[in-house]
Motif scaffolding. Structure first.
Motif, PDB file in Angstrom:
ATOM      1  N   ARG A 160      56.105 -48.887 -11.157  1.00 33.17           N
ATOM      2  CA  ARG A 160      57.417 -49.545 -11.107  1.00 33.17           C
ATOM      3  C   ARG A 160      57.677 -50.312 -12.403  1.00 33.17           C
ATOM      4  NH1 ARG A 160      57.454 -52.851  -5.529  1.00 33.17           N
ATOM      5  NH2 ARG A 160      55.627 -53.783  -6.520  1.00 33.17           N
ATOM      6  N   ILE A 161      58.888 -50.162 -12.907  1.00 37.88           N
ATOM      7  CA  ILE A 161      59.279 -50.870 -14.132  1.00 37.88           C
ATOM      8  C   ILE A 161      60.187 -52.034 -13.748  1.00 37.88           C
ATOM      9  CG2 ILE A 161      60.544 -50.658 -16.319  1.00 37.88           C
ATOM     10  CD1 ILE A 161      59.364 -47.826 -16.535  1.00 37.88           C
ATOM     11  N   ALA A 162      59.792 -53.214 -14.223  1.00 33.43           N
ATOM     12  CA  ALA A 162      60.457 -54.459 -13.821  1.00 33.43           C
ATOM     13  C   ALA A 162      60.981 -55.196 -15.056  1.00 33.43           C
ATOM     14  CB  ALA A 162      59.458 -55.334 -13.055  1.00 33.43           C
ATOM     15  N   THR A 198      54.491 -48.501 -26.411  1.00 28.21           N
ATOM     16  CA  THR A 198      53.257 -48.237 -27.171  1.00 28.21           C
ATOM     17  C   THR A 198      51.987 -48.593 -26.394  1.00 28.21           C
ATOM     18  OG1 THR A 198      53.430 -50.385 -28.235  1.00 28.21           O
ATOM     19  CG2 THR A 198      54.280 -48.489 -29.467  1.00 28.21           C
ATOM     20  N   ASN A 199      52.091 -49.511 -25.426  1.00 33.02           N
ATOM     21  CA  ASN A 199      50.848 -49.881 -24.721  1.00 33.02           C
ATOM     22  C   ASN A 199      50.908 -49.655 -23.208  1.00 33.02           C
ATOM     23  OD1 ASN A 199      52.541 -51.976 -24.015  1.00 33.02           O
ATOM     24  ND2 ASN A 199      51.347 -53.595 -24.976  1.00 33.02           N
ATOM     25  N   ILE A 200      52.047 -49.204 -22.679  1.00 39.40           N
ATOM     26  CA  ILE A 200      52.185 -49.129 -21.214  1.00 39.40           C
ATOM     27  C   ILE A 200      51.152 -48.162 -20.591  1.00 39.40           C
ATOM     28  CG2 ILE A 200      54.005 -47.334 -21.169  1.00 39.40           C
ATOM     29  CD1 ILE A 200      55.329 -49.058 -18.888  1.00 39.40           C
ATOM     30  N   VAL A 229      62.772 -53.784 -23.276  1.00 35.73           N
ATOM     31  CA  VAL A 229      63.898 -53.089 -22.630  1.00 35.73           C
ATOM     32  C   VAL A 229      65.231 -53.610 -23.154  1.00 35.73           C
ATOM     33  CG1 VAL A 229      65.100 -52.713 -20.437  1.00 35.73           C
ATOM     34  CG2 VAL A 229      62.610 -52.510 -20.533  1.00 35.73           C
ATOM     35  N   PHE A 230      65.457 -54.921 -23.005  1.00 35.66           N
ATOM     36  CA  PHE A 230      66.791 -55.444 -23.349  1.00 35.66           C
ATOM     37  C   PHE A 230      67.050 -55.456 -24.856  1.00 35.66           C
ATOM     38  CE2 PHE A 230      66.408 -57.012 -18.978  1.00 35.66           C
ATOM     39  CZ  PHE A 230      67.645 -56.593 -18.484  1.00 35.66           C
ATOM     40  N   GLU A 278      61.379 -43.503 -22.127  1.00 37.62           N
ATOM     41  CA  GLU A 278      60.178 -43.474 -22.989  1.00 37.62           C
ATOM     42  C   GLU A 278      58.977 -44.066 -22.253  1.00 37.62           C
ATOM     43  OE1 GLU A 278      60.252 -45.407 -26.975  1.00 37.62           O
ATOM     44  OE2 GLU A 278      62.278 -44.554 -27.104  1.00 37.62           O
ATOM     45  N   MET A 279      59.209 -45.142 -21.544  1.00 40.71           N
ATOM     46  CA  MET A 279      58.098 -45.771 -20.815  1.00 40.71           C
ATOM     47  C   MET A 279      57.609 -44.863 -19.690  1.00 40.71           C
ATOM     48  SD  MET A 279      58.626 -49.862 -21.005  1.00 40.71           S
ATOM     49  CE  MET A 279      60.108 -50.090 -20.139  1.00 40.71           C
TER      50      MET A 279
END
Ligand code: DX5
Ligand code: ZN
Length: 227
Positions: A4-6, A182-184, A201-202, A219-220
């Motif tokens: 999940r992306i928050a 780059t690190n996710i 993100v923003f 991308e993530m």
């Protein structure tokens, strides 16, 4: 593993917050990360229950992940529950009675989580992990967006993931600070399932449409697909 992306709204345009939250969710985000700072526990001041309520009234239905960086903690919990918080996470050193605060969050109908600063040991998890819905590991010192990821937190993530698995629990493991494309993937490999990302993100609106964030969120997700 479901990832999940928050996005952390700390880096959104506060003058157009409702729209920014709508846009980031329409661009593929899963959860709204809501940073509450009190200029006491952390050296910055942000938003409170009124803003959470305003987002709900605006029509936000995605889970709202309230990250309390305040001390004391208990007084404000019922207000956030009434304002529509889904998760409420707090730093154990900001509460005199950690077990009581976890119980209070649950009684108010929200999902409790504990947050650990980079150098804070995990010992309270020994007695609390089974009462939590979320463990949030800070990968920067709390207070500001746009800081650099602290790599030793990956060891901590592996440790917490092991504890969750050994106990057969369904607790979510979230990370907060300095996360981006780059690190996710490395963070996911360490066992994290929920990724807070503010400036990444923003700070990266779509080139063609500045109201959309699909490119960076895509991308993530592409990085996560490699894990
Ligand atoms: C920091 C906050 C974070 C912050 C993360 O105290 O808890 O949620 O917004 O911002 P980035 O992703 O820019 O490091
Ligand atoms: Zn946060």
């Amino acid at each position: 593993m479901t990832y999940r992306i928050a996005p952390s709204i700390l880096s959104a345009n506060f003058a157009r917050l409702g729209e920014e939250v709508d846009n980031v969710l329409a661009s593929g985000a899963d959860i709204v990360h809501f940073d509450v700072m009190d200029n006491h526990y952390v050296p910055n001041l942000t938003i409170g229950p009124l803003v959470c309520e305003a987002l709900k009234k605006h029509g936000v239905t995605a889970p709202i992940d309230v990250h309390l960086m305040v001390k004391p903690v208990d007084r404000i919990i019922p207000d956030f529950a009434k304002a529509g918080a889904t998760y409420i996470t707090f730093h154990p050193e900001a509460s005199e009675h950690v077990d009581r605060t976890i119980g209070l969050i649950r009684e108010c109908g929200c999902k409790p989580g504990l947050v650990f600063n980079p150098a804070t040991p995990l010992d309270v998890l020994e007695y609390t992990l089974d009462k939590l819905d979320m463990v949030l590991l800070m990968s920067v010192n709390p207070g500001f967006g746009g800081q650099k990821f602290i790599p030793y937190v990956l060891d901590k993530a592996r440790k917490v993931r092991r504890m969750i698995e050994e106990r057969g629990l369904k607790v979510s493991l979230e990370i907060d600070g300095g996360v981006g494309p780059t690190n996710i993937a490395d963070v996911a490999r360490a066992g994290v399932d929920t990724f807070v990302a503010g400036s990444a993100v923003f700070g990266k609106r779509n080139e063609a449409d500045p109201n959309r964030y699909d490119t960076i969120i895509g991308e993530m997700r592409a990085e996560l697909a490699k894990v």
